[in-house]
Enzyme design. Structure first.
Site, PDB file in Angstrom:
ATOM      1  N   ALA A 238      39.073  42.433  36.787  1.00  0.00           N
ATOM      2  CA  ALA A 238      39.210  41.151  36.090  1.00  0.00           C
ATOM      3  C   ALA A 238      39.398  41.334  34.586  1.00  0.00           C
ATOM      4  O   ALA A 238      40.295  40.735  33.983  1.00  0.00           O
ATOM      5  CB  ALA A 238      37.995  40.276  36.381  1.00  0.00           C
TER       6      ALA A 238
ATOM      7  N   SER B 215      42.367  47.771  36.277  1.00  0.00           N
ATOM      8  CA  SER B 215      42.991  46.467  36.547  1.00  0.00           C
ATOM      9  C   SER B 215      42.058  45.543  37.325  1.00  0.00           C
ATOM     10  O   SER B 215      42.505  44.749  38.151  1.00  0.00           O
ATOM     11  CB  SER B 215      44.299  46.655  37.327  1.00  0.00           C
ATOM     12  OG  SER B 215      44.022  47.072  38.654  1.00  0.00           O
TER      13      SER B 215
ATOM     14  N   VAL C 195      37.228  49.926  32.632  1.00  0.00           N
ATOM     15  CA  VAL C 195      36.944  50.650  33.879  1.00  0.00           C
ATOM     16  C   VAL C 195      35.572  50.304  34.449  1.00  0.00           C
ATOM     17  O   VAL C 195      34.961  51.095  35.160  1.00  0.00           O
ATOM     18  CB  VAL C 195      37.075  52.181  33.667  1.00  0.00           C
ATOM     19  CG1 VAL C 195      38.512  52.564  33.425  1.00  0.00           C
ATOM     20  CG2 VAL C 195      36.186  52.667  32.521  1.00  0.00           C
ATOM     21  N   GLY C 196      35.102  49.105  34.128  1.00  0.00           N
ATOM     22  CA  GLY C 196      33.845  48.683  34.733  1.00  0.00           C
ATOM     23  C   GLY C 196      32.725  48.525  33.731  1.00  0.00           C
ATOM     24  O   GLY C 196      32.913  48.615  32.516  1.00  0.00           O
TER      25      GLY C 196
ATOM     26  N   GLU D  41      46.109  52.085  36.637  1.00  0.00           N
ATOM     27  CA  GLU D  41      45.075  51.831  37.648  1.00  0.00           C
ATOM     28  C   GLU D  41      44.919  53.041  38.564  1.00  0.00           C
ATOM     29  O   GLU D  41      45.901  53.545  39.110  1.00  0.00           O
ATOM     30  CB  GLU D  41      45.443  50.578  38.460  1.00  0.00           C
ATOM     31  CG  GLU D  41      44.594  50.314  39.677  1.00  0.00           C
ATOM     32  CD  GLU D  41      43.100  50.223  39.403  1.00  0.00           C
ATOM     33  OE1 GLU D  41      42.338  50.979  40.047  1.00  0.00           O
ATOM     34  OE2 GLU D  41      42.694  49.424  38.539  1.00  0.00           O
TER      35      GLU D  41
ATOM     36  N   HIS E 196      46.972  13.655  47.377  1.00  0.00           N
ATOM     37  CA  HIS E 196      48.353  14.088  47.122  1.00  0.00           C
ATOM     38  C   HIS E 196      48.883  13.350  45.891  1.00  0.00           C
ATOM     39  O   HIS E 196      48.638  12.160  45.740  1.00  0.00           O
ATOM     40  CB  HIS E 196      49.216  13.738  48.337  1.00  0.00           C
ATOM     41  CG  HIS E 196      50.678  14.003  48.124  1.00  0.00           C
ATOM     42  ND1 HIS E 196      51.207  15.267  48.205  1.00  0.00           N
ATOM     43  CD2 HIS E 196      51.717  13.161  47.812  1.00  0.00           C
ATOM     44  CE1 HIS E 196      52.512  15.205  47.963  1.00  0.00           C
ATOM     45  NE2 HIS E 196      52.838  13.930  47.720  1.00  0.00           N
TER      46      HIS E 196
END
Length: 464
Positions: free
Chosen positions: A183, A181, A269-270, A203, A443
């Site tokens: 990016a 989990s 997983v990377g 995860e 604003h």
């Protein structure tokens, strides 16, 4: 084509192509070696096409919730093939843009697989297997990364896929399990869930987006569950059986083993580095734990050889690779660039709600011994967020109580990836919390929340 260059860059991703262009601007004769598409993974199979997919998901979500805005849309349906095609067209357009930039900056492109050789040489093997050797005074390795594979779920490209296959599936899966989990995992989980796929996230750590501030993790988990995504934390996939029509996934949890059924498993997983076969061992370039060892200016232990991007220590992010490439070539050119401040790198995740952060989390600041002031402003109190129909999320700021230094900023909500740069620039300029409070913000905007959060840290907040 010349065979002698001031600089040869191996890899044309966001590190390599940016380094090449900056080197050309500084008067160097430059060539780039690329074995696939110009722009590398980021432009072709990463950052850019995923954002195109996510935009399609956002449009579909708006249509499905159009009644919330007083608009009635009937019989909307999603063309999965059309969504994929749009994403690929966007990527192709960006890759063509790199071709234009290379032509404009007189950078030569050498197609093939690059390998460094002793004596400042680069051997390029083309598609036909023909080898050509080029000489360069300087060589930058920018070979990037790929999906990391776990032994329990080797990627087969069909039922167990990486991010690359997730972008070009021929048909939309009914059920998908996303493993990891970070990016990549949450972006794809959000995309597929938004278009109607039943998604479960598994995860290993005890919370989603585990590198983020804990409050951000909790908020994202709430939003995802509300959107229908199932989440299993403190869980590990131990086996994936692909023998049947779909996949049977064995997940080890705190309560014991569970078996889940799905059509597709996405491994997120990377990233693994692309260091194989590029000549590091033969030339004697030192590596450590799958990364090339470099100094503050990306010089390796071998004269004339540099490395940047995913293959060196630091966050595996496109904007980091680009910054490293610029610093590297400016140093080669005899300029005096400052080393990169890795403590001031923004991280962005483009799911919905978006996540963006820079600097220390609250826990990291406390662990580092700071006495801190923390301010938080919820988008539920923002007029712009209410008008836009995006009230989920908040801005959280962390200041050093003693000197007012802005230690960290963490955001979750609509468009926060466009807002985080304010905190990055302010931290670079050593801006204090009081200076943020006294800087008039327009604003109604989402960005007012940054000023309000800073005011909350100092008990001066008006709107909560």
């Amino acid at each position: 084509m010349a065979s002698k260059y001031d600089l040869i860059v191996i890899g044309s991703g966001p590190g390599g192509y940016v380094a090449a262009i900056r080197a050309s601007q500084l008067g160097m004769k430059v060539a780039v070696v690329e074995k696939a598409e110009l722009g590398g993974i980021c432009l072709n199979w990463g950052c850019i096409p995923t954002k195109a997919l996510l935009k399609s998901a956002q449009v579909f979500d708006y249509i499905n919730h159009s009644k919330d805005y007083g608009i009635d849309v009937k019989d909307a349906s999603l063309d999965f093939g059309g969504v994929i095609k749009r994403s690929r067209d966007v990527a192709a357009g960006m890759s063509k843009g790199i071709q234009f930039l290379f032509k404009k900056n007189k950078i030569e492109v050498i197609n093939g697989f690059g390998k460094i050789k002793t004596g400042k040489k680069v051997e390029v093997t083309d598609e036909a297997g023909k080898k050509t050797v080029y000489d360069a005074e300087n060589i930058i390795l920018a070979t990037g990364g790929r999906s990391r594979e776990l032994p329990s779920m080797p990627i087969d490209g069909k039922k167990i896929i990486g991010y690359r296959q997730a972008m070009v599936l021929e048909k939309q899966p009914k059920k998908m399990i996303v493993v990891g989990s970070g990016a990549i995992g949450v972006e794809f989980a959000h995309f597929y869930n938004s278009i109607g796929t039943e998604v479960t996230i598994v995860e290993f750590m005890d919370r989603v987006v585990p590198v983020e501030d804990e409050e951000v993790s909790k908020a994202l988990e709430r939003s995802f569950k509300k959107a229908g995504v199932s989440i299993m934390t403190s869980s590990e996939v131990t086996n994936v059986d692909t023998k049947g029509k779909g996949c049977t996934v064995t997940v080890k949890t705190k309560k014991g083993e569970e078996k889940l059924e799905c059509d597709i498993v996405l491994s997120a997983v990377g990233v693994a580095t692309n260091l194989e076969g590029i000549g590091l061992e033969e030339v004697g370039v030192k590596t450590e734990r799958g990364k090339v060892l470099v100094d503050d200016y990306y010089k390796t232990n071998v004269a004339g050889v540099y490395a940047i991007g995913d293959i060196v220590h630091g966050p595996a992010l496109a904007h980091v690779a680009s910054a490293e490439g610029i610093i590297c070539v400016e140093k080669i050119a005899g300029e005096n660039p400052h080393p990169l401040d890795y403590g001031n790198i923004p991280g962005c995740t483009y799911c919905s709600p978006e996540v963006a952060s820079v600097g220390m989390t609250e826990k990291q600041a406390k662990d580092a011994g700071y006495e801190i002031k923390v301010g938080k402003f919820p988008f539920s109190a923002s007029g712009k967020a209410s008008a836009a129909g995006h009230k989920d999320g908040f801005v959280k700021v962390i200041f050093d109580a003693k000197y007012g230094e802005w230690l960290g900023c963490h955001m979750i909500g609509a468009n926060v990836t466009e807002m985080i740069a304010e905190a990055v620039v302010a931290r670079k300029l050593e801006t204090t919390g009081h200076e943020i409070i006294k800087s008039v913000h327009p604003h109604p905007t989402m960005s007012e929340a940054v000023m309000e959060a800073a005011a909350a840290a100092y008990d001066e907040v008006i709107h909560i």
